[in-house]
Write a protein that holds these residues in place. Structure first.
Motif, mmCIF file in Angstrom:
data_model
loop_
_atom_site.group_PDB
_atom_site.id
_atom_site.type_symbol
_atom_site.label_atom_id
_atom_site.label_comp_id
_atom_site.label_asym_id
_atom_site.label_seq_id
_atom_site.Cartn_x
_atom_site.Cartn_y
_atom_site.Cartn_z
ATOM 1 N N LEU A 1 0.921 -1.042 -0.298
ATOM 2 C CA LEU A 1 0.008 -0.155 -0.002
ATOM 3 C C LEU A 1 0.977 1.286 -0.053
ATOM 4 N N THR A 2 2.087 1.170 0.171
ATOM 5 C CA THR A 2 3.172 2.224 -0.060
ATOM 6 C C THR A 2 3.637 2.650 -1.276
ATOM 7 N N THR A 3 2.947 1.638 -2.228
ATOM 8 C CA THR A 3 3.492 1.882 -3.778
ATOM 9 C C THR A 3 2.389 2.813 -4.208
ATOM 10 N N LYS A 4 2.877 3.699 -5.076
ATOM 11 C CA LYS A 4 2.046 4.498 -5.984
ATOM 12 C C LYS A 4 1.218 3.806 -6.850
ATOM 13 N N TYR A 5 -0.044 4.228 -6.722
ATOM 14 C CA TYR A 5 -0.969 3.669 -7.683
ATOM 15 C C TYR A 5 -0.795 3.454 -9.175
ATOM 16 N N ARG A 6 0.021 4.464 -9.706
ATOM 17 C CA ARG A 6 0.395 4.330 -11.141
ATOM 18 C C ARG A 6 1.104 3.237 -11.236
ATOM 19 N N ASP A 7 1.990 2.873 -10.427
ATOM 20 C CA ASP A 7 2.901 1.740 -10.337
ATOM 21 C C ASP A 7 2.113 0.489 -10.254
ATOM 22 N N MET A 8 1.257 0.444 -9.404
ATOM 23 C CA MET A 8 0.405 -0.705 -9.134
ATOM 24 C C MET A 8 -0.259 -1.045 -10.430
ATOM 25 N N ARG A 9 -0.792 0.027 -10.940
ATOM 26 C CA ARG A 9 -1.777 0.000 -12.158
ATOM 27 C C ARG A 9 -0.832 -0.947 -13.223
ATOM 28 N N ALA A 10 0.212 -0.341 -13.438
ATOM 29 C CA ALA A 10 1.139 -0.987 -14.385
ATOM 30 C C ALA A 10 1.488 -2.427 -14.188
ATOM 31 N N ILE A 11 1.988 -2.754 -12.766
ATOM 32 C CA ILE A 11 2.329 -4.279 -12.393
ATOM 33 C C ILE A 11 0.895 -4.955 -12.542
ATOM 34 N N THR A 12 -0.055 -4.812 -12.068
ATOM 35 C CA THR A 12 -1.271 -5.431 -12.187
ATOM 36 C C THR A 12 -1.562 -5.796 -13.657
ATOM 37 N N ASN A 13 -1.533 -4.570 -14.544
ATOM 38 C CA ASN A 13 -1.949 -4.905 -15.825
ATOM 39 C C ASN A 13 -1.187 -5.808 -16.562
ATOM 40 N N ASN A 14 0.101 -5.999 -16.159
ATOM 41 C CA ASN A 14 1.113 -7.074 -16.878
ATOM 42 C C ASN A 14 0.662 -8.458 -16.374
ATOM 43 N N PHE A 15 0.295 -8.678 -15.131
ATOM 44 C CA PHE A 15 0.107 -9.786 -14.442
ATOM 45 C C PHE A 15 -1.404 -10.145 -14.827
ATOM 46 N N ASN A 16 -2.284 -9.271 -15.180
ATOM 47 C CA ASN A 16 -3.761 -9.748 -15.464
ATOM 48 C C ASN A 16 -3.799 -10.242 -16.832
ATOM 49 N N LYS A 17 -2.788 -10.189 -17.450
ATOM 50 C CA LYS A 17 -2.900 -10.895 -18.737
ATOM 51 C C LYS A 17 -2.770 -12.603 -18.713
ATOM 52 N N PHE A 18 -2.303 -13.035 -17.348
ATOM 53 C CA PHE A 18 -2.279 -14.376 -17.153
ATOM 54 C C PHE A 18 -3.069 -14.701 -16.048
ATOM 55 N N LYS A 19 -3.110 -15.936 -15.414
ATOM 56 C CA LYS A 19 -4.154 -16.275 -14.510
ATOM 57 C C LYS A 19 -3.779 -15.449 -13.034
ATOM 58 N N LEU A 20 -4.850 -14.835 -12.537
ATOM 59 C CA LEU A 20 -4.571 -13.953 -11.331
ATOM 60 C C LEU A 20 -5.881 -14.300 -10.502
ATOM 61 N N ASP A 21 -5.812 -14.474 -9.399
ATOM 62 C CA ASP A 21 -7.172 -15.109 -8.763
ATOM 63 C C ASP A 21 -7.137 -13.952 -7.572
ATOM 64 N N LYS A 22 -6.404 -13.590 -6.766
ATOM 65 C CA LYS A 22 -6.688 -12.645 -5.759
ATOM 66 C C LYS A 22 -5.461 -11.650 -5.751
ATOM 67 N N VAL A 23 -5.731 -10.840 -4.730
ATOM 68 C CA VAL A 23 -4.810 -9.562 -4.610
ATOM 69 C C VAL A 23 -4.724 -9.507 -3.049
#
Length: 435
Positions: free
Chosen positions: A357-379
């Protein structure tokens, strides 16, 4: 088959040599990073070792200066991995005749697709990356335009929102202004905040009701509850056998694994095993080994996807296996693709994305966008105790519709972890006292 080894400084240089020596039908079998020179194994210069091969029956004598026919392109594409978005737009009969990279440049019409240059054809190099039969002459994968399209859609929605609201009222009531500023201070996405507040203003206007502090809070809480929705169980399911933990560097994946493993061992009396592929970070294996010793659970270390079968075999007596992956720069899609090869398991599995939660959302968004292309169940969110801003949770669930799971609020093992409580998050966002 003719096999040749190259030691070069960069992948574009390797491609140029392979094209010249072996021709366009050559394939890259393997690449890895090596060091040459130096003293006693130190101060060596980084090089890239590339192994390429060509069928002995192929005519490679004049391949460097030959032109490629449409039939040759089709044969080359047939040996490559599943088609990319660019290839899906082309018909087999629409391939133009393309000049070799060594020939003089030939102007190409904009509507035709040209073979990319060597620098464009090679993705960012990743050590130990294995290429399975990839043709040297294959077209490069196009860069997705998803982020650009999402931004344009957001701008259009914002414009429509302003047009619809401007006809209802010109100025927000004071209670809504205060809540709007509060949500913005909590770093909730500005576009979503504007949409939420304006919808509430329209609802009150249509019902001809006065906006009070109480009604405004009630409406905002209702809207936020709609974002979180009614999801399935946050905890790890009993039938799950393998749990993969993925995420960027420094978010606390290993400590989180220890906390959840302790819960399974002490609370549910399940037999747990550890697998780690984090061989990049110094002392990463030792850290997990310490937790494994304390909990009296077995630990397996894997260096490549080929080691997974042996690790699963050694842990076949375990009820649940926790797999710790290496924290890397996962803004780079190449690293995510490399990691995806490790996310293979025997039996039911879950993949949990760990974010701080200390990560900037802009970076969270980029990371999640890359992972979301594969199997991702929970955060799973960590370091809740190190911040007073929680808007990123709303943003991530609203944009990616992810299933929430746990949140950590300290480093004590096995304490300082709990299932995330949406009502607690809403209370923190609106500064309401917790019940």
């Amino acid at each position: 088959m003719r096999v040749k080894r190259y030691v070069v400084d960069s992948m574009p240089e390797a491609l140029q040599k392979i094209r010249t020596d072996l021709g366009k039908d050559a394939v890259i079998l393997n690449t890895k990073e090596i060091r040459t020179g130096g003293f006693l194994g130190m101060f060596g210069k980084k090089k890239i070792e590339v192994i390429a091969a060509i069928d002995a029956s192929s005519n490679v004598g004049n391949a460097g200066a030959s032109r490629v026919s449409p039939q040759q392109i089709q044969r080359s594409q047939a040996s490559v991995a599943p088609a990319t978005p660019v290839r899906e737009q082309l018909h087999r009969s629409d391939f133009p005749e393309v000049p070799d990279v060594l020939a003089a440049p030939v102007p190409v019409k904009k509507e035709l697709v040209a073979v990319p240059s060597a620098a464009e054809a090679v993705p960012a190099y990743s050590p130990h990356q294995v290429y399975a039969g990839q043709s040297v002459a294959a077209p490069a994968k196009s860069i997705p335009k998803e982020e650009l399209l999402l931004e344009e859609l957001k701008q259009m929605k914002e414009m429509m929102r302003k047009l619809s609201v401007s006809s209802v009222q010109t100025e927000l009531p004071e209670p809504l202004k205060k809540l709007e500023q509060r949500l913005l201070d909590q770093e909730v996405d500005a576009t979503y905040v504007g949409q939420l507040i304006d919808e509430i203003a329209v609802e009150h206007e249509e019902a001809q009701e006065t906006v009070t502090d109480e009604s405004a809070h009630h409406s905002v809480r209702r809207k936020l509850n709609e974002v979180f929705g009614n999801h399935s169980s946050k905890r790890i399911l009993p039938q799950t056998r393998v749990v993969h933990f993925v995420g960027p560097t420094g978010v606390g994946k290993t400590t989180t694994i220890a906390k959840l493993a302790a819960e399974q061992v002490l609370k549910y009396q399940r037999k747990v095993g550890f697998i780690t592929s984090d061989t990049y970070r110094i002392a990463a294996i030792e850290q997990l080994k310490t937790y494994a010793t304390i909990l009296n659970v077995p630990l397996e270390v894997v260096f490549s996807p080929q080691d997974l079968a042996k690790a699963f075999h050694n842990l076949e007596g375990c009820d649940m296996i926790f797999m710790d992956t290496a924290g890397r720069n996962f803004r780079n899609e190449m690293y995510v693709s490399e990691l995806n090869a490790l996310l293979k398991s025997q039996g039911n599995s879950e993949t949990i994305l760990v974010l701080s939660l200390t990560t900037k959302y802009r970076d969270m968004r980029a990371i999640t966008n890359n992972f979301n292309k594969f199997k991702l169940d929970k955060v799973l969110f960590t370091k809740m105790d190190e911040t007073d801003s929680y808007g990123a949770i709303v943003n991530l669930v609203h944009e990616f519709s992810l299933q929430l799971s746990y949140v950590t609020n300290g480093q004590s093992v096995p304490d300082d972890i709990q299932e995330i409580d949406e009502q607690q998050i809403i209370d923190l966002l609106l500064e309401e006292p917790q019940s």
